[in-house]
Scaffold this motif. Structure first.
Motif, short mmCIF file in Angstrom:
data_model
loop_
_atom_site.label_atom_id
_atom_site.label_comp_id
_atom_site.label_asym_id
_atom_site.label_seq_id
_atom_site.Cartn_x
_atom_site.Cartn_y
_atom_site.Cartn_z
N THR A 150 0.86 -1.18 0.00
CA THR A 150 0.00 0.00 0.00
C THR A 150 0.90 1.23 0.00
N LYS A 189 -6.31 -5.35 -7.01
CA LYS A 189 -6.23 -3.96 -6.55
C LYS A 189 -7.54 -3.57 -5.89
N TRP A 218 -3.22 5.97 7.37
CA TRP A 218 -4.28 5.58 6.44
C TRP A 218 -5.17 6.77 6.06
N ASP A 228 -4.18 7.24 -0.08
CA ASP A 228 -5.23 7.01 -1.08
C ASP A 228 -6.03 5.73 -0.78
N LYS A 229 -5.65 5.02 0.30
CA LYS A 229 -6.39 3.85 0.80
C LYS A 229 -6.41 2.68 -0.19
N LYS A 230 -5.44 2.65 -1.09
CA LYS A 230 -5.39 1.57 -2.08
C LYS A 230 -4.42 0.47 -1.61
N THR A 250 -9.61 -0.81 -2.85
CA THR A 250 -9.62 0.40 -2.03
C THR A 250 -10.33 0.05 -0.73
N TRP A 251 -9.64 0.27 0.39
CA TRP A 251 -10.14 -0.17 1.69
C TRP A 251 -10.39 1.00 2.64
N THR A 252 -11.44 0.89 3.41
CA THR A 252 -11.60 1.76 4.57
C THR A 252 -10.63 1.28 5.65
#
Length: 244
Positions: free
Chosen positions: A135, A184, A225, A229-231, A186-188
């Motif tokens: 990340t 790939k 975090w 970009d939370k990716k 995107t996460w909280t």
């Protein structure tokens, strides 16, 4: 075969990343007949439910009843409790057999003997998995310190096979050269922490110390975090073979 995941089956179902459709489509493209497929150590049925789009019938087996109770239901999926090394299926029953993120827990000799017994002569066998995600730079440093140092001593010895991208597992099949894949997402922050909590070493640490090791990194990781970009990117592992 070890069962490291029954206790947090619902969290496993919620926070473990799914495999991308493009990789499943690619795998299925090698299978001639789409009659019956088997997903071994199916867990919450992530792979089984993706295979159900292609096959008339899909079986998903796992040693954990708790996992199966959290599995994704489909009309053409049959979930059963069974160990990987000793199933109840007939000889030469399956067009495709998959095992995702679990083969490193098995007794390789017994497992492969069973695969060779229940796979059709023209069937396909596939090992699937994913390695340590990457990340943003700051969060990466915190996660890697957590992985290697804080919970490092609590990983089972078998984890090394994942660290080695499944390249060092025994694989007694005629192997097919495959394309590389990545996942790939995107996460909280909740999804990130939830995933780290499903790690078997995290659970081993909690059992041994009566403390959640994520508390040691929680604030720093959250701060990194929130400004990222939370990716996340997972390297996907895929080995495909046919009977020799």
């Amino acid at each position: 075969m070890k069962d490291n995941f029954s206790k947090q089956a619902s969290e496993y179902s919620k926070f473990r990343p799914e495999y991308p459709d493009e990789m499943i489509d690619y795998l299925v493209s090698f299978v001639k007949n789409k009659g019956v497929a088997l997903d071994i150590a199916t867990g919450n049925g992530q792979v089984a439910h993706k295979l159900s789009r292609f096959f008339e019938t899909v079986y998903g087996v796992d040693i954990s009843q708790n996992q199966l109770e959290n599995a994704i239901p489909r009309e053409n999926i049959i979930y059963k409790v069974a160990s990987a090394e000793n199933t109840f299926f007939k000889n030469q029953e399956f067009d495709l057999i998959t095992v995702a993120q679990a083969v490193h827990w098995f007794d390789f000799d017994l497992f492969y003997k069973e695969v060779c017994r229940i796979l059709k002569p023209d069937g396909i066998f596939a090992v699937i998995g994913y390695g340590l995600f990457s990340t943003n730079e700051e969060s990466d440093k915190i996660v890697k310190d957590f992985y290697y140092n804080i919970i490092g001593p609590y990983w089972d010895a078998e984890r090394k096979y994942l660290d080695e991208n499944y390249k060092t597992i025994p694989f007694p099949f005629d192997e097919i050269v495959v394309e590389p894949f990545e996942n790939k997402l995107t996460w909280t922050f909740e999804e990130l922490i939830g995933y780290l909590e499903t790690w078997s070493a995290t659970q081993h640490y909690i059992s041994k110390n009566n403390q959640n090791p994520l508390d040691l990194i929680y604030n720093d990781l959250k701060a990194s975090w929130q400004k990222s970009d939370k990716k996340v990117t997972f390297p996907l592992l895929l080995r495909i073979g046919k009977l020799k």
